[in-house]
Design a protein around this motif. Structure first.
Motif, short mmCIF file in Angstrom:
data_model
loop_
_atom_site.label_atom_id
_atom_site.label_comp_id
_atom_site.label_asym_id
_atom_site.label_seq_id
_atom_site.Cartn_x
_atom_site.Cartn_y
_atom_site.Cartn_z
N GLY A 96 0.76 -1.08 -0.12
CA GLY A 96 -0.02 0.10 -0.01
C GLY A 96 0.86 1.27 -0.12
N ASP A 97 0.12 2.35 -0.40
CA ASP A 97 0.74 3.69 -0.28
C ASP A 97 0.72 4.09 1.00
N HIS A 98 1.59 5.33 1.25
CA HIS A 98 1.94 5.84 2.71
C HIS A 98 0.82 6.48 3.15
N SER A 99 -0.50 6.54 2.35
CA SER A 99 -1.66 7.24 2.89
C SER A 99 -2.32 6.39 4.10
N ILE A 100 -1.90 5.22 4.29
CA ILE A 100 -2.22 3.90 5.06
C ILE A 100 -1.80 4.09 6.52
N HIS A 123 10.46 11.67 2.06
CA HIS A 123 9.58 12.71 2.05
C HIS A 123 9.30 13.02 3.47
N GLY A 124 8.66 14.20 3.44
CA GLY A 124 8.08 14.57 4.96
C GLY A 124 6.75 14.15 5.03
N ASP A 125 6.00 13.86 3.91
CA ASP A 125 4.42 13.53 3.97
C ASP A 125 3.63 14.61 4.96
N ILE A 137 -3.21 12.13 -1.40
CA ILE A 137 -2.89 11.90 0.27
C ILE A 137 -1.80 11.33 0.76
N HIS A 138 -1.44 10.59 -0.27
CA HIS A 138 -0.04 9.90 0.41
C HIS A 138 1.11 10.64 0.74
N GLY A 139 0.82 11.85 0.37
CA GLY A 139 1.86 12.97 0.67
C GLY A 139 1.58 13.69 1.90
N MET A 140 0.21 13.13 2.68
CA MET A 140 -0.09 13.96 3.97
C MET A 140 -0.12 13.47 4.98
N PRO A 141 -0.02 12.03 5.16
CA PRO A 141 -0.30 11.31 6.50
C PRO A 141 0.23 11.80 7.61
N LEU A 142 1.24 12.31 7.91
CA LEU A 142 2.07 13.06 8.78
C LEU A 142 1.39 14.09 9.36
N ALA A 143 0.93 14.78 8.49
CA ALA A 143 0.25 16.20 8.73
C ALA A 143 -0.94 15.75 9.46
N VAL A 144 -1.71 14.84 8.76
CA VAL A 144 -3.08 14.46 9.06
C VAL A 144 -2.87 13.77 10.58
N ASP A 215 12.74 9.03 26.39
CA ASP A 215 12.28 9.46 27.50
C ASP A 215 10.98 10.11 27.50
N ARG A 216 10.65 10.69 26.28
CA ARG A 216 9.50 11.50 26.08
C ARG A 216 8.00 10.69 25.58
N THR A 217 8.29 9.33 25.10
CA THR A 217 7.43 8.48 24.67
C THR A 217 6.96 7.44 25.55
N ASP A 218 5.88 6.73 25.51
CA ASP A 218 5.41 5.44 25.88
C ASP A 218 5.23 4.44 25.15
N GLY A 219 5.65 4.63 23.76
CA GLY A 219 5.69 3.83 22.78
C GLY A 219 6.06 4.60 21.40
N VAL A 220 6.63 3.87 20.52
CA VAL A 220 7.05 4.36 19.15
C VAL A 220 6.59 3.54 18.08
N HIS A 221 6.02 4.09 17.10
CA HIS A 221 5.79 3.54 15.93
C HIS A 221 6.70 3.88 14.65
N LEU A 222 7.04 2.97 14.16
CA LEU A 222 8.00 3.02 12.95
C LEU A 222 7.19 2.69 11.69
N SER A 223 7.43 3.94 10.74
CA SER A 223 6.58 4.01 9.57
C SER A 223 7.61 4.28 8.48
N LEU A 224 7.95 2.98 7.78
CA LEU A 224 9.26 2.94 6.90
C LEU A 224 9.02 2.72 5.29
#
Length: 298
Positions: A96-100, A123-125, A137-144, A215-224
Protein backbone atom coordinates in the motif's frame (compact mmCIF):
# COMPACT_ATOMS: atom_id res chain seq x y z
CA UNK A 1 4.69 -14.64 24.82
CA UNK A 2 5.67 -12.72 21.70
CA UNK A 3 2.80 -12.38 19.20
CA UNK A 4 2.77 -10.73 15.77
CA UNK A 5 -0.31 -9.72 13.80
CA UNK A 6 0.25 -9.02 10.10
CA UNK A 7 -2.29 -6.81 8.34
CA UNK A 8 -2.19 -6.25 4.60
CA UNK A 9 -3.45 -2.89 3.31
CA UNK A 10 -3.34 -3.11 -0.49
CA UNK A 11 -4.40 0.50 -1.08
CA UNK A 12 -3.25 2.57 -4.03
CA UNK A 13 -5.85 5.33 -3.72
CA UNK A 14 -3.52 7.88 -2.11
CA UNK A 15 -1.53 8.42 -5.31
CA UNK A 16 -1.74 7.92 -9.08
CA UNK A 17 0.53 4.99 -9.98
CA UNK A 18 -1.03 1.56 -10.06
CA UNK A 19 0.82 -1.46 -8.68
CA UNK A 20 1.41 -0.46 -5.07
CA UNK A 21 -1.81 -2.31 -4.23
CA UNK A 22 0.19 -5.48 -4.88
CA UNK A 23 2.77 -4.54 -2.23
CA UNK A 24 1.42 -6.82 0.53
CA UNK A 25 1.39 -9.80 -1.88
CA UNK A 26 4.96 -9.04 -2.97
CA UNK A 27 6.13 -8.91 0.66
CA UNK A 28 4.45 -12.22 1.44
CA UNK A 29 5.90 -13.74 -1.75
CA UNK A 30 9.35 -12.63 -0.55
CA UNK A 31 8.95 -15.05 2.37
CA UNK A 32 8.11 -12.77 5.26
CA UNK A 33 6.21 -15.35 7.31
CA UNK A 34 8.99 -17.91 7.06
CA UNK A 35 11.65 -15.30 7.86
CA UNK A 36 9.88 -13.96 10.95
CA UNK A 37 8.57 -17.29 12.27
CA UNK A 38 11.66 -18.08 14.41
CA UNK A 39 11.44 -14.64 16.05
CA UNK A 40 7.90 -14.95 17.47
CA UNK A 41 5.91 -17.46 19.51
CA UNK A 42 2.84 -16.81 17.36
CA UNK A 43 2.32 -15.13 13.99
CA UNK A 44 -1.19 -14.41 12.78
CA UNK A 45 -1.48 -13.20 9.21
CA UNK A 46 -4.89 -11.53 9.21
CA UNK A 47 -4.93 -11.19 5.41
CA UNK A 48 -5.73 -8.05 3.48
CA UNK A 49 -8.30 -5.37 4.16
CA UNK A 50 -10.57 -5.31 1.09
CA UNK A 51 -10.18 -2.02 -0.75
CA UNK A 52 -12.18 -2.23 -3.96
CA UNK A 53 -11.56 0.29 -6.67
CA UNK A 54 -13.56 3.15 -8.03
CA UNK A 55 -12.61 5.62 -10.71
CA UNK A 56 -10.40 8.39 -9.36
CA UNK A 57 -12.69 10.85 -7.64
CA UNK A 58 -11.42 14.36 -6.92
CA UNK A 59 -13.21 16.06 -4.03
CA UNK A 60 -14.60 19.32 -5.41
CA UNK A 61 -14.06 21.36 -2.26
CA UNK A 62 -10.59 20.19 -1.20
CA UNK A 63 -9.17 18.92 -4.52
CA UNK A 64 -8.07 15.73 -2.71
CA UNK A 65 -8.09 12.50 -4.71
CA UNK A 66 -10.30 9.63 -3.48
CA UNK A 67 -10.91 11.39 -0.16
CA UNK A 68 -14.00 9.46 0.95
CA UNK A 69 -12.63 6.03 0.06
CA UNK A 70 -9.21 6.72 1.61
CA UNK A 71 -10.94 7.86 4.81
CA UNK A 72 -13.26 4.84 4.89
CA UNK A 73 -10.51 2.27 4.32
CA UNK A 74 -8.18 3.90 6.82
CA UNK A 75 -10.95 3.73 9.42
CA UNK A 76 -11.19 -0.02 8.70
CA UNK A 77 -7.44 -0.36 9.14
CA UNK A 78 -7.54 1.58 12.42
CA UNK A 79 -10.07 -0.92 13.78
CA UNK A 80 -7.92 -3.91 12.75
CA UNK A 81 -4.78 -2.42 14.30
CA UNK A 82 -6.68 -1.58 17.48
CA UNK A 83 -7.93 -5.19 17.72
CA UNK A 84 -4.41 -6.56 17.20
CA UNK A 85 -3.01 -4.46 20.05
CA UNK A 86 -5.92 -5.42 22.30
CA UNK A 87 -5.09 -9.09 21.64
CA UNK A 88 -1.54 -8.49 22.92
CA UNK A 89 0.09 -8.67 19.48
CA UNK A 90 2.60 -6.40 17.79
CA UNK A 91 0.81 -4.92 14.74
CA UNK A 92 2.80 -5.05 11.49
CA UNK A 93 1.11 -3.45 8.48
CA UNK A 94 2.09 -3.98 4.83
CA UNK A 95 1.25 -1.26 2.32
CA UNK A 96 0.00 0.00 0.00
CA UNK A 97 0.81 3.64 -0.42
CA UNK A 98 1.82 5.79 2.54
CA UNK A 99 -1.69 7.18 3.07
CA UNK A 100 -2.32 3.96 5.04
CA UNK A 101 -0.30 5.44 7.91
CA UNK A 102 -3.35 7.55 8.70
CA UNK A 103 -5.25 4.40 9.67
CA UNK A 104 -2.33 2.65 11.35
CA UNK A 105 -1.64 5.62 13.62
CA UNK A 106 -5.34 6.07 14.39
CA UNK A 107 -5.43 2.47 15.61
CA UNK A 108 -2.14 2.63 17.52
CA UNK A 109 -2.18 6.03 19.18
CA UNK A 110 -5.27 5.46 21.33
CA UNK A 111 -3.22 2.93 23.33
CA UNK A 112 -0.54 5.48 24.29
CA UNK A 113 -0.47 8.83 26.04
CA UNK A 114 2.64 10.01 24.20
CA UNK A 115 3.17 8.00 21.04
CA UNK A 116 6.46 8.61 19.22
CA UNK A 117 6.84 8.20 15.47
CA UNK A 118 9.93 7.45 13.40
CA UNK A 119 9.17 8.45 9.81
CA UNK A 120 11.80 6.70 7.68
CA UNK A 121 11.23 8.30 4.31
CA UNK A 122 12.64 10.41 1.48
CA UNK A 123 9.63 12.68 1.90
CA UNK A 124 8.07 14.54 4.83
CA UNK A 125 4.48 13.60 3.96
CA UNK A 126 3.49 16.85 5.66
CA UNK A 127 1.42 18.36 2.88
CA UNK A 128 -2.14 19.60 3.18
CA UNK A 129 -4.78 20.27 0.54
CA UNK A 130 -3.45 23.83 0.40
CA UNK A 131 0.24 22.96 -0.01
CA UNK A 132 0.07 19.72 -2.01
CA UNK A 133 1.20 20.06 -5.63
CA UNK A 134 -0.82 16.95 -6.59
CA UNK A 135 -3.76 16.42 -4.23
CA UNK A 136 -2.39 12.92 -3.53
CA UNK A 137 -3.14 11.91 0.06
CA UNK A 138 -0.01 9.72 0.34
CA UNK A 139 1.90 13.00 0.69
CA UNK A 140 -0.16 14.02 3.73
CA UNK A 141 -0.35 11.26 6.38
CA UNK A 142 2.09 12.77 8.87
CA UNK A 143 0.36 16.15 8.76
CA UNK A 144 -3.01 14.42 9.13
CA UNK A 145 -1.72 12.46 12.13
CA UNK A 146 -0.72 15.74 13.77
CA UNK A 147 -4.32 16.92 13.30
CA UNK A 148 -3.58 19.13 10.29
CA UNK A 149 -5.71 18.51 7.20
CA UNK A 150 -9.18 17.52 6.11
CA UNK A 151 -11.44 16.53 9.05
CA UNK A 152 -12.52 13.35 7.22
CA UNK A 153 -8.91 12.21 7.69
CA UNK A 154 -7.80 13.89 10.92
CA UNK A 155 -10.84 12.66 12.86
CA UNK A 156 -10.51 8.95 11.98
CA UNK A 157 -10.88 6.99 15.21
CA UNK A 158 -12.84 9.87 16.73
CA UNK A 159 -9.89 11.83 18.10
CA UNK A 160 -7.08 14.13 17.00
CA UNK A 161 -4.18 14.59 16.97
CA UNK A 162 -2.64 11.12 16.97
CA UNK A 163 0.90 12.35 17.49
CA UNK A 164 2.54 15.53 18.78
CA UNK A 165 5.15 17.22 16.57
CA UNK A 166 7.76 17.04 19.32
CA UNK A 167 7.40 13.22 19.35
CA UNK A 168 8.28 12.81 15.65
CA UNK A 169 11.64 12.07 14.06
CA UNK A 170 11.95 12.05 10.26
CA UNK A 171 14.95 10.09 8.93
CA UNK A 172 16.23 10.17 5.34
CA UNK A 173 14.45 13.27 4.02
CA UNK A 174 15.74 14.56 0.70
CA UNK A 175 12.62 15.82 -1.09
CA UNK A 176 10.51 18.38 0.79
CA UNK A 177 7.91 20.77 -0.62
CA UNK A 178 7.94 24.42 0.45
CA UNK A 179 4.84 24.05 2.63
CA UNK A 180 6.41 21.07 4.38
CA UNK A 181 9.58 23.02 5.15
CA UNK A 182 7.50 25.79 6.72
CA UNK A 183 5.55 23.27 8.83
CA UNK A 184 8.74 21.54 10.01
CA UNK A 185 10.14 24.85 11.22
CA UNK A 186 6.85 26.05 12.73
CA UNK A 187 6.27 22.83 14.67
CA UNK A 188 9.90 22.11 15.54
CA UNK A 189 9.87 18.63 14.04
CA UNK A 190 13.19 16.78 14.35
CA UNK A 191 14.51 15.88 10.90
CA UNK A 192 17.64 14.03 9.85
CA UNK A 193 18.10 14.73 6.15
CA UNK A 194 20.58 12.83 3.98
CA UNK A 195 23.03 15.63 4.77
CA UNK A 196 22.97 14.72 8.47
CA UNK A 197 23.15 10.99 7.74
CA UNK A 198 26.18 11.50 5.48
CA UNK A 199 27.86 13.89 7.89
CA UNK A 200 27.14 12.16 11.20
CA UNK A 201 26.77 8.55 10.11
CA UNK A 202 23.72 6.36 10.72
CA UNK A 203 25.01 5.17 14.11
CA UNK A 204 24.98 8.70 15.53
CA UNK A 205 21.63 9.51 13.91
CA UNK A 206 20.02 6.45 15.50
CA UNK A 207 21.68 7.01 18.88
CA UNK A 208 20.28 10.55 18.93
CA UNK A 209 16.85 9.42 17.71
CA UNK A 210 16.59 6.71 20.37
CA UNK A 211 17.76 9.06 23.14
CA UNK A 212 15.34 11.77 21.96
CA UNK A 213 12.28 9.49 21.91
CA UNK A 214 13.05 7.17 24.82
CA UNK A 215 12.23 9.57 27.65
CA UNK A 216 9.36 11.49 26.09
CA UNK A 217 7.26 8.61 24.68
CA UNK A 218 5.49 5.52 26.01
CA UNK A 219 5.53 3.73 22.65
CA UNK A 220 7.11 4.34 19.23
CA UNK A 221 5.65 3.57 15.81
CA UNK A 222 7.99 2.96 12.87
CA UNK A 223 6.61 4.06 9.50
CA UNK A 224 9.11 2.90 6.89
CA UNK A 225 8.67 3.97 3.30
CA UNK A 226 10.90 1.92 1.01
CA UNK A 227 11.67 5.09 -0.95
CA UNK A 228 13.72 6.14 2.08
CA UNK A 229 16.34 3.78 0.69
CA UNK A 230 18.32 4.58 -2.43
CA UNK A 231 16.46 3.50 -5.60
CA UNK A 232 19.50 1.44 -6.65
CA UNK A 233 18.70 -0.90 -3.74
CA UNK A 234 14.92 -0.40 -3.59
CA UNK A 235 13.81 0.34 -7.17
CA UNK A 236 10.19 -0.77 -6.76
CA UNK A 237 8.71 2.46 -5.37
CA UNK A 238 6.41 5.07 -6.90
CA UNK A 239 8.37 8.18 -6.00
CA UNK A 240 12.08 7.29 -6.06
CA UNK A 241 14.61 9.97 -5.08
CA UNK A 242 18.28 9.38 -5.85
CA UNK A 243 20.89 9.70 -3.13
CA UNK A 244 19.06 7.73 -0.46
CA UNK A 245 19.93 5.59 2.55
CA UNK A 246 21.81 2.38 1.79
CA UNK A 247 20.56 -1.06 2.70
CA UNK A 248 23.49 -1.50 5.08
CA UNK A 249 22.68 1.76 6.87
CA UNK A 250 19.01 0.78 7.06
CA UNK A 251 19.83 -2.65 8.39
CA UNK A 252 21.99 -1.06 11.09
CA UNK A 253 19.16 1.34 11.96
CA UNK A 254 16.73 -1.58 12.40
CA UNK A 255 19.23 -3.50 14.54
CA UNK A 256 19.75 -0.48 16.78
CA UNK A 257 16.00 -0.02 17.20
CA UNK A 258 15.69 -3.69 18.15
CA UNK A 259 18.49 -3.39 20.71
CA UNK A 260 16.80 -0.33 22.22
CA UNK A 261 13.45 -2.22 22.47
CA UNK A 262 11.83 1.01 21.34
CA UNK A 263 9.39 0.04 18.59
CA UNK A 264 5.84 -1.00 19.53
CA UNK A 265 4.21 -1.04 16.07
CA UNK A 266 5.38 -0.79 12.47
CA UNK A 267 4.39 -0.50 8.84
CA UNK A 268 6.36 -0.97 5.64
CA UNK A 269 4.87 0.88 2.68
CA UNK A 270 5.15 1.86 -1.01
CA UNK A 271 6.44 -1.49 -2.33
CA UNK A 272 5.37 -1.50 -5.99
CA UNK A 273 6.27 -4.80 -7.70
CA UNK A 274 5.35 -3.47 -11.17
CA UNK A 275 8.21 -0.97 -10.90
CA UNK A 276 10.54 -3.47 -9.23
CA UNK A 277 13.37 -5.71 -10.39
CA UNK A 278 12.69 -9.39 -9.52
CA UNK A 279 10.89 -8.46 -6.28
CA UNK A 280 14.08 -6.89 -4.95
CA UNK A 281 12.33 -4.15 -2.98
CA UNK A 282 9.98 -6.56 -1.19
CA UNK A 283 12.99 -8.74 -0.30
CA UNK A 284 14.74 -5.69 1.14
CA UNK A 285 11.62 -4.92 3.19
CA UNK A 286 11.56 -8.46 4.59
CA UNK A 287 15.26 -8.34 5.50
CA UNK A 288 14.74 -5.05 7.34
CA UNK A 289 11.75 -6.48 9.22
CA UNK A 290 13.87 -9.46 10.28
CA UNK A 291 16.54 -7.13 11.68
CA UNK A 292 13.90 -5.00 13.42
CA UNK A 293 12.54 -8.09 15.16
CA UNK A 294 15.89 -9.47 16.28
CA UNK A 295 17.30 -11.74 13.61
CA UNK A 296 21.04 -12.10 14.21
CA UNK A 297 23.87 -13.24 11.98
CA UNK A 298 25.57 -15.04 14.90
Amino acid sequence: MRKLSIIGMPMDLGQMRRGVDMGPSAIRYAGVNERLKPLFDEIHDLGDIPIGREEVVVDKESNLRNLDLVAEKNANLADKVDEAIQSGAFPLVFGGDHSIAIGTLAGVSKHYNNLGVIWYDAHGDLNTAETSPSGNIHGMPLAVSMGIGHPALTEIGGYAPKVKPENIVIIGARSLDDGEKILIKEKGIKVYTMHEIDRMGMTKVMEETIAYLKDRTDGVHLSLDLDGLDPVEAPGVGTPVIGGISFRESNLAMEMLEEAKLITSAEFVEVNPILDDKNKTASVAVALMASLFGEKLL
